[in-house]
Design a protein around this motif. Structure first.
Motif, mmCIF file in Angstrom:
data_model
loop_
_atom_site.group_PDB
_atom_site.id
_atom_site.type_symbol
_atom_site.label_atom_id
_atom_site.label_comp_id
_atom_site.label_asym_id
_atom_site.label_seq_id
_atom_site.Cartn_x
_atom_site.Cartn_y
_atom_site.Cartn_z
ATOM 1 N N PHE A 129 0.836 -1.198 0.000
ATOM 2 C CA PHE A 129 0.000 0.000 0.000
ATOM 3 C C PHE A 129 0.873 1.250 0.000
ATOM 4 O O PHE A 129 0.626 2.200 -0.758
ATOM 5 N N VAL A 130 1.912 1.253 0.840
ATOM 6 C CA VAL A 130 2.816 2.406 0.921
ATOM 7 C C VAL A 130 3.527 2.613 -0.416
ATOM 8 O O VAL A 130 3.637 3.744 -0.910
ATOM 9 N N VAL A 131 4.010 1.519 -1.019
ATOM 10 C CA VAL A 131 4.707 1.613 -2.303
ATOM 11 C C VAL A 131 3.789 2.196 -3.374
ATOM 12 O O VAL A 131 4.175 3.098 -4.136
ATOM 13 N N ASN A 132 2.545 1.689 -3.428
ATOM 14 C CA ASN A 132 1.601 2.172 -4.444
ATOM 15 C C ASN A 132 1.187 3.616 -4.176
ATOM 16 O O ASN A 132 0.989 4.399 -5.116
ATOM 17 N N GLU A 133 1.050 3.957 -2.897
ATOM 18 C CA GLU A 133 0.674 5.324 -2.540
ATOM 19 C C GLU A 133 1.780 6.291 -2.966
ATOM 20 O O GLU A 133 1.494 7.366 -3.518
ATOM 21 N N ALA A 134 3.022 5.903 -2.729
ATOM 22 C CA ALA A 134 4.145 6.744 -3.133
ATOM 23 C C ALA A 134 4.174 6.897 -4.647
ATOM 24 O O ALA A 134 4.385 7.997 -5.178
ATOM 25 N N ARG A 135 3.931 5.795 -5.352
ATOM 26 C CA ARG A 135 3.948 5.845 -6.820
ATOM 27 C C ARG A 135 2.855 6.767 -7.345
ATOM 28 O O ARG A 135 3.073 7.515 -8.304
ATOM 29 N N SER A 136 1.694 6.731 -6.705
ATOM 30 C CA SER A 136 0.593 7.582 -7.161
ATOM 31 C C SER A 136 0.893 9.062 -6.978
ATOM 32 O O SER A 136 0.284 9.910 -7.636
ATOM 33 N N LEU A 137 1.841 9.377 -6.090
ATOM 34 C CA LEU A 137 2.216 10.766 -5.838
ATOM 35 C C LEU A 137 3.538 11.132 -6.506
ATOM 36 O O LEU A 137 4.166 12.131 -6.161
ATOM 37 N N GLY A 138 3.957 10.283 -7.444
ATOM 38 C CA GLY A 138 5.137 10.616 -8.226
ATOM 39 C C GLY A 138 6.455 10.302 -7.567
ATOM 40 O O GLY A 138 7.473 10.922 -7.889
ATOM 41 N N MET A 139 6.466 9.330 -6.641
ATOM 42 C CA MET A 139 7.710 8.932 -5.980
ATOM 43 C C MET A 139 7.855 7.426 -6.057
ATOM 44 O O MET A 139 6.927 6.705 -6.418
ATOM 45 N N SER A 140 9.032 6.945 -5.691
ATOM 46 C CA SER A 140 9.235 5.519 -5.454
ATOM 47 C C SER A 140 9.821 5.383 -4.058
ATOM 48 O O SER A 140 10.319 6.357 -3.491
ATOM 49 N N LEU A 154 -1.008 6.357 7.169
ATOM 50 C CA LEU A 154 0.036 6.032 6.201
ATOM 51 C C LEU A 154 -0.076 6.921 4.965
ATOM 52 O O LEU A 154 0.931 7.424 4.458
ATOM 53 N N ALA A 155 -1.290 7.098 4.474
ATOM 54 C CA ALA A 155 -1.485 7.965 3.311
ATOM 55 C C ALA A 155 -1.070 9.396 3.635
ATOM 56 O O ALA A 155 -0.455 10.082 2.807
ATOM 57 N N GLY A 156 -1.386 9.849 4.853
ATOM 58 C CA GLY A 156 -0.988 11.188 5.264
ATOM 59 C C GLY A 156 0.517 11.331 5.340
ATOM 60 O O GLY A 156 1.076 12.375 4.968
ATOM 61 N N ALA A 157 1.194 10.280 5.817
ATOM 62 C CA ALA A 157 2.654 10.324 5.918
ATOM 63 C C ALA A 157 3.293 10.405 4.534
ATOM 64 O O ALA A 157 4.234 11.178 4.311
#
Length: 325
Positions: free
Chosen positions: A136-147, A167-170
């Protein structure tokens, strides 16, 4: 989003994870507005809405020919509202999109079962398993343009906890400074210093590696920072189960991602399990699990001093490791 129209459909969003449910509903609303920008949107609370309210909402208006109706808390729907929803699901109006949210559990299960027998769309919003949180964290980061590195993702889970909103907030916080970058453990530690090292998983990692002194120190730190004793026993139980499963397959010729699937952990965790396994035998893991179960009962009310129970658990786990080594 689907290439098919959302109008003329009923979608059941089912599960206790409110963040995933909200996102599923929001995605359908976004598609509806993309198809029909002037569509009317009505939200009904099933705990107070009636069959008449539903009929009025799905009947359209003089100002909008298309409409979207969102029903919250479907489990609280009375028989009248439930019957009308079932009728609509069996023969939906071509200009109407209905989204029904059910938070899971037994409340309203009869209506849920009947709805599922009709031709409706279903979107799960189930709570994530412990080993799914890093994804979830990996996908959330990807959705915000990060890895983000696997270890950094797990470090963030350990620092923030299992709550998806937190986690999404972080990740959102990190994206303000690191969009387009790759997040490392150093970055996570920099933003969440003082939290990463005081979790149940941090204590468990040291204890299972034979670092008893460090585990005891981190346990006291964690408890002083407000970590609930049950979170510590939960972390130990999860890590010991993964270790036991690893010991059962370590002799087989498998890739790390295959082992990770069997053990129920992220591939990055296999290196840790491989290191821990050198000091354990299956019998020792079984003994340690008994000690954890005893401590879990103690911290949930069977003993008057949960902190003492946890320290005794660490000593028992270390003894089980040494006895079977």
């Amino acid at each position: 989003m689907s290439s098919h129209s959302v109008f003329g459909t009923t979608t059941l969003v089912h599960g206790p994870e409110s963040l995933l449910a909200e996102r599923a509903t929001a995605a359908i609303l976004e598609q509806a507005r993309a198809e029909q920008p002037d569509a009317q949107v009505d939200e009904l609370d099933a705990s107070s809405a009636t069959a008449a309210d539903f009929l009025e909402a799905t009947g359209g208006s003089l100002f909008a020919s298309y409409c979207v109706v969102v029903i919250h808390d479907l489990g609280s729907a009375d028989d009248g509202l439930g019957s009308r929803l079932l009728e609509f699901a069996k023969a939906p109006g071509e200009t109407v999109c209905v989204i029904a949210e059910h938070a899971g559990g037994n409340k309203g299960r009869s209506l849920l079962t009947r709805l599922r027998r009709t031709r409706i769309n279903q979107v799960p919003a189930e709570s994530l398993k412990a080993w799914e949180l890093t994804d979830f964290v990996v996908n959330e980061a990807r959705s915000l343009g990060m890895s983000i590195e696997g270890r950094a993702a797990q470090g963030l889970v350990e620092a923030v906890g299992r709550d998806l909103r937190a986690l999404a907030g972080a990740i959102g916080q990190l994206s303000s400074d690191w969009r387009g970058e790759r997040l490392t453990t150093e970055v996570v530690n920099r933003y969440f210093a003082g939290r990463v090292d005081v979790t149940g998983y941090a204590v468990s990692t040291d204890a299972l590696a034979g670092r008893l002194g460090q585990a005891l120190e981190k346990l006291r730190w964690a408890l002083s920072c407000g970590v609930h004793p049950a979170a510590v026993t939960s972390a130990f139980a999860a890590d010991l189960r993964a270790l036991g499963l690893y010991l059962g397959v370590q002799g087989q010729n498998m890739r790390d991602n295959q082992m990770a699937g069997i053990c129920g952990v992220g591939p990055w965790k296999i290196k840790t399990l491989r290191s821990q396994a050198r000091g354990w035998q299956p019998g020792g893991v079984a003994e340690a699990l008994v000690a954890v179960a005893t401590a879990d009962a103690a911290v949930k009310g069977a003993a008057t001093d949960p902190y003492f129970a946890l320290e005794q658990m660490l000593l028992s786990v270390d003894q089980a490791r040494r006895a079977q080594a």
